[in-house]
Design an enzyme around this catalytic site. Structure first.
Site, PDB file in Angstrom:
ATOM      1  N   GLU A  72     113.549 206.635 -11.756  1.00 58.53           N
ATOM      2  CA  GLU A  72     114.895 206.137 -11.412  1.00 58.53           C
ATOM      3  C   GLU A  72     115.314 206.586 -10.010  1.00 58.53           C
ATOM      4  O   GLU A  72     114.672 207.451  -9.389  1.00 58.53           O
ATOM      5  CB  GLU A  72     115.923 206.604 -12.441  1.00 58.53           C
ATOM      6  CG  GLU A  72     116.069 208.111 -12.517  1.00 58.53           C
ATOM      7  CD  GLU A  72     117.487 208.565 -12.842  1.00 58.53           C
ATOM      8  OE1 GLU A  72     118.450 208.056 -12.225  1.00 58.53           O
ATOM      9  OE2 GLU A  72     117.630 209.471 -13.690  1.00 58.53           O
ATOM     10  N   LYS A  76     125.986 203.501  -7.413  1.00 58.80           N
ATOM     11  CA  LYS A  76     125.374 203.972  -8.659  1.00 58.80           C
ATOM     12  C   LYS A  76     125.359 202.780  -9.618  1.00 58.80           C
ATOM     13  O   LYS A  76     126.404 202.297 -10.030  1.00 58.80           O
ATOM     14  CB  LYS A  76     126.172 205.149  -9.230  1.00 58.80           C
ATOM     15  CG  LYS A  76     125.634 205.680 -10.544  1.00 58.80           C
ATOM     16  CD  LYS A  76     126.457 206.858 -11.048  1.00 58.80           C
ATOM     17  CE  LYS A  76     126.178 207.126 -12.505  1.00 58.80           C
ATOM     18  NZ  LYS A  76     127.058 208.168 -13.065  1.00 58.80           N
ATOM     19  N   VAL A 117     119.445 205.601 -15.536  1.00 59.87           N
ATOM     20  CA  VAL A 117     118.441 205.468 -16.595  1.00 59.87           C
ATOM     21  C   VAL A 117     118.538 204.084 -17.241  1.00 59.87           C
ATOM     22  O   VAL A 117     117.533 203.383 -17.406  1.00 59.87           O
ATOM     23  CB  VAL A 117     118.596 206.593 -17.641  1.00 59.87           C
ATOM     24  CG1 VAL A 117     117.752 206.317 -18.886  1.00 59.87           C
ATOM     25  CG2 VAL A 117     118.217 207.945 -17.030  1.00 59.87           C
ATOM     26  N   SER A 142     127.761 207.208 -22.028  1.00 57.20           N
ATOM     27  CA  SER A 142     126.911 206.573 -21.022  1.00 57.20           C
ATOM     28  C   SER A 142     126.264 205.303 -21.565  1.00 57.20           C
ATOM     29  O   SER A 142     125.820 205.255 -22.723  1.00 57.20           O
ATOM     30  CB  SER A 142     125.817 207.543 -20.588  1.00 57.20           C
ATOM     31  OG  SER A 142     124.893 206.868 -19.752  1.00 57.20           O
ATOM     32  N   ALA A 143     126.167 204.300 -20.689  1.00 56.55           N
ATOM     33  CA  ALA A 143     125.449 203.067 -21.040  1.00 56.55           C
ATOM     34  C   ALA A 143     123.962 203.344 -21.289  1.00 56.55           C
ATOM     35  O   ALA A 143     123.259 202.503 -21.856  1.00 56.55           O
ATOM     36  CB  ALA A 143     125.622 202.032 -19.930  1.00 56.55           C
ATOM     37  N   LYS A 159     121.966 217.787 -21.377  1.00 57.41           N
ATOM     38  CA  LYS A 159     122.569 219.034 -20.879  1.00 57.41           C
ATOM     39  C   LYS A 159     123.970 219.191 -21.423  1.00 57.41           C
ATOM     40  O   LYS A 159     124.603 218.231 -21.855  1.00 57.41           O
ATOM     41  CB  LYS A 159     122.509 219.097 -19.358  1.00 57.41           C
ATOM     42  CG  LYS A 159     123.447 218.187 -18.612  1.00 57.41           C
ATOM     43  CD  LYS A 159     123.430 218.527 -17.144  1.00 57.41           C
ATOM     44  CE  LYS A 159     122.245 217.921 -16.412  1.00 57.41           C
ATOM     45  NZ  LYS A 159     122.107 216.462 -16.619  1.00 57.41           N
TER      46      LYS A 159
HETATM   47  N1  PSU Z   1     121.784 213.601 -15.409  1.00 59.91           N
HETATM   48  C1  PSU Z   1     121.200 214.360 -14.439  1.00 59.91           C
HETATM   49  N2  PSU Z   1     120.945 213.803 -13.236  1.00 59.91           N
HETATM   50  C2  PSU Z   1     121.256 212.507 -12.956  1.00 59.91           C
HETATM   51  C3  PSU Z   1     121.857 211.720 -13.990  1.00 59.91           C
HETATM   52  C4  PSU Z   1     122.103 212.298 -15.193  1.00 59.91           C
HETATM   53  O1  PSU Z   1     120.915 215.515 -14.660  1.00 59.91           O
HETATM   54  O2  PSU Z   1     121.011 212.061 -11.838  1.00 59.91           O
HETATM   55  C5  PSU Z   1     122.153 210.270 -13.714  1.00 59.91           C
HETATM   56  C6  PSU Z   1     121.080 209.380 -14.348  1.00 59.91           C
HETATM   57  O3  PSU Z   1     120.788 208.323 -13.474  1.00 59.91           O
HETATM   58  C7  PSU Z   1     121.765 208.869 -15.594  1.00 59.91           C
HETATM   59  C8  PSU Z   1     123.172 208.739 -15.087  1.00 59.91           C
HETATM   60  O4  PSU Z   1     121.253 207.653 -16.064  1.00 59.91           O
HETATM   61  O5  PSU Z   1     123.384 209.898 -14.316  1.00 59.91           O
HETATM   62  C9  PSU Z   1     124.188 208.626 -16.199  1.00 59.91           C
HETATM   63  O6  PSU Z   1     125.422 208.297 -15.656  1.00 59.91           O
HETATM   64  P1  PSU Z   1     126.594 207.778 -16.586  1.00 59.91           P
HETATM   65  O7  PSU Z   1     126.900 208.921 -17.513  1.00 59.91           O
HETATM   66  O8  PSU Z   1     127.701 207.445 -15.649  1.00 59.91           O
HETATM   67  O9  PSU Z   1     126.055 206.602 -17.344  1.00 59.91           O
HETATM   68 MN    MN Z   2     130.470 207.423 -18.359  1.00 58.24          MN
END
Ligand code: PSU
Ligand code: MN
Length: 314
Positions: free
Chosen positions: A32, A94, A114, A148-149, A167
């Site tokens: 990614e 993003k 992801v 998250s999606a 995490k």
């Molecule tokens: N967790 C990490 N590093 C990252 C991400 C998550 O430790 O870079 C990134 C990944 O690309 C993940 C995204 O898919 O954040 C999730 O973002 P959101 O929760 O906005 O969907």
């Molecule tokens: Mn979110």
């Protein structure tokens, strides 16, 4: 090869080396790009992206870093393109599932999360994907509904995602409940417990423990051969020497979340903010751990991709 290939040349630019490997049924690992633009600071992000690609190669597979550049969906990036993403940082969009059509239509640059990387990997016919951490159900979900999606994507798109678990900026228990509801298998690689990214264990049990890449590839292959679409999560713990125990990291995470709430940061900005603050608070130690765990995931993903390609040929 994956059954869901919709390699649309109108939108996709697959690097020649990646295209050749896919044609020949060789091992390919998707990577990614949000982790490059939003997950780590320059220049460590670019250095890490290059080292991850090398690690995939050293383990017998071809790396395919995925991003959108000038509206073209790229599967496999040049060094210059990686450098551009790393230097641009959060100036790049993003890009998760909802964003892809707009970044393409408006000819912008997008770093794929992801979820978005899974979508593009599936379009290209790639099955195995390595990253650091996935998105999940956020702490405070009861009031924010922030999920998250990535999780919905895992429910529907047939890609195996090798990560270092979930995490504790996230609500790990609720993330696991969501995955169970959606039928997404959570595998522990050489562990019985879901890793917690910086720490080797979250103390939550995984669904299945698998100890070697061949057995892992067999389970993945069997799921899809059964006609059961959808992703899998492979939780691969950070090497012992690079781990930060929960007792040490959790206080920093809690403090960073309090700061985030005070600043009113929400939505897609949350994870990048927290990662950057945690790195500051640990004087870079969390960044070092992050780099090490991504490399470790690239190794396991590449070895699994090699075994998976073998099964597909056989
Ligand atoms: N967790 C990490 N590093 C990252 C991400 C998550 O430790 O870079 C990134 C990944 O690309 C993940 C995204 O898919 O954040 C999730 O973002 P959101 O929760 O906005 O969907
Ligand atoms: Mn979110």
């Amino acid at each position: 090869m994956s059954t869901q290939q919709h390699n649309n040349p109108l939108f996709l630019d697959i690097a020649p080396e990646v295209a050749r490997a896919l044609e020949q049924g060789k091992a390919v690992v998707a990577l990614e790009s949000t982790i490059i633009s939003h997950g780590m600071p320059y220049p460590w992000n670019v250095e890490t992206a290059l080292t991850v690609e090398k690690t995939v190669r050293d383990n017998g597979a071809i790396p395919a870093t995925i991003a959108i550049l000038n509206g073209r969906i790229k599967v496999g990036l040049s060094i210059e393109e990686l450098e551009h993403l790393g230097k641009s940082g959060s100036d790049v969009i993003k890009t998760s599932r909802r964003d892809i059509p707009f970044v393409v239509a408006q000819q912008k640059d997008g770093a794929t999360t992801v979820a978005a990387t899974m979508i593009v990997a599936a379009m290209a016919g790639i099955s195995i994907f390595a990253t650091g951490g996935i998105g999940g159900v956020h702490r405070g979900f009861e009031s924010t509904m922030d999920v998250s999606a990535d999780l919905e994507e895992l429910a529907q798109t047939s890609i195996a995602v090798v990560c270092a678990g979930v995490k504790s900026i996230l609500d790990i228990a609720r993330t696991l409940e969501f995955l169970e509801t959606k039928g997404v298998p959570v595998v522990g690689y050489q562990t019985d417990q879901l890793p917690a990214f910086y720490a080797r264990s979250s103390r939550f049990a995984v669904d299945y423990r698998i100890d070697d890449p061949v057995s892992l590839a067999k389970a993945i292959h069997t799921k899809w051969r059964l006609g059961m679409a959808g992703g899998l999560i492979v939780g691969n713990p950070v090497p012992e020497a690079d781990a930060i125990p929960s007792e040490e990291i959790d206080q920093f995470i809690d403090d960073a979340i309090i700061e985030m709430d005070k600043k009113g940061i929400t939505g897609k900005e949350t994870t990048p903010f927290l990662l950057a603050r945690i790195a500051e608070k640990t004087a870079g130690r969390s960044l070092d751990t992050n780099i090490k765990l991504v490399l470790n995931n690239a190794t396991v993903a590449a070895q699994t991709a090699v075994a998976y390609a073998e099964l597909n040929r056989g």
